[in-house]
Design an enzyme around this catalytic site. Structure first.
Site, PDB file in Angstrom:
ATOM      1  N   ARG A 128      -7.064  -3.472   2.183  1.00 47.48           N
ATOM      2  CA  ARG A 128      -7.903  -2.281   2.379  1.00 47.48           C
ATOM      3  C   ARG A 128      -8.308  -1.674   1.045  1.00 47.48           C
ATOM      4  NH1 ARG A 128      -2.956  -1.702   5.461  1.00 47.48           N
ATOM      5  NH2 ARG A 128      -1.511  -1.577   3.815  1.00 47.48           N
ATOM      6  N   ASP A 156      -6.031   3.437   1.689  1.00 48.23           N
ATOM      7  CA  ASP A 156      -5.163   3.834   2.792  1.00 48.23           C
ATOM      8  C   ASP A 156      -4.533   5.168   2.403  1.00 48.23           C
ATOM      9  OD1 ASP A 156      -3.738   3.500   5.248  1.00 48.23           O
ATOM     10  OD2 ASP A 156      -1.981   2.863   4.103  1.00 48.23           O
TER      11      ASP A 156
END
Length: 161
Positions: A92, A95
């Site tokens: 990602r 986060d």
């Protein structure tokens, strides 16, 4: 105002840029001010280990936002950074997790505070201990340092910054 602790992590693209931009965005939230930021730490992935290393940090906020309002804003900041949720614990751009919200204990379908894996993650506890070593988990009733002493932190490397 309530004192809140957040964890920030990124393992895609310009990791440091994503974290620094997130901190700026968090400081602009209504009724909220970032009051402390940990050092940055490079860490091995947790849960799903076949991905690039993460850059992690924690920050302290003072806010008048409710936990649900704060969660919504954190998700908006993640989306601005291009966060896409394809797989659980997958790679990602950004986060953001709410670790602690004052002394609150919350168990709702979309939000659990303290964070359910707080005591198991050195990549969270090391940066949190950097800014708030003596705060306590309100469920376990133990300090961050006590929780951290139980974990292997050999794969949590402080960056020079």
């Amino acid at each position: 105002m309530t004192t809140v602790y957040l964890s920030l992590g990124s393992n895609m693209g310009e990791r440091l840029v994503y974290l620094e931009q997130a901190l700026l965005e968090l400081d602009k939230l209504p009724k909220t001010h970032v009051t402390a930021v940990s050092s940055y730490f490079e860490t091995a992935p947790w849960g799903k280990t076949d991905q690039d290393p993460f850059l992690n940090a924690c920050c302290q906020l003072e806010t008048k936002l409710s936990p649900q309002e704060l969660l919504s804003h954190c998700q908006e900041v993640e989306q601005k950074a291009g966060r896409e949720r394809h797989e659980h614990w997958g790679p990602r751009t950004l986060d953001i997790d709410i670790l602690l919200y004052g002394e609150a204990v919350i168990d709702e379908p979309n939000l659990t505070i303290p964070h359910p894996y707080l005591s198991e993650r050195a990549f969270v506890l090391v940066p949190l201990a950097d800014i708030a070593p003596h705060i306590q988990d309100p469920v376990l009733e133990q300090s961050i340092l006590t929780l951290l002493d139980r974990l292997d932190r050999s794969d949590v490397i402080k960056l020079d910054n």
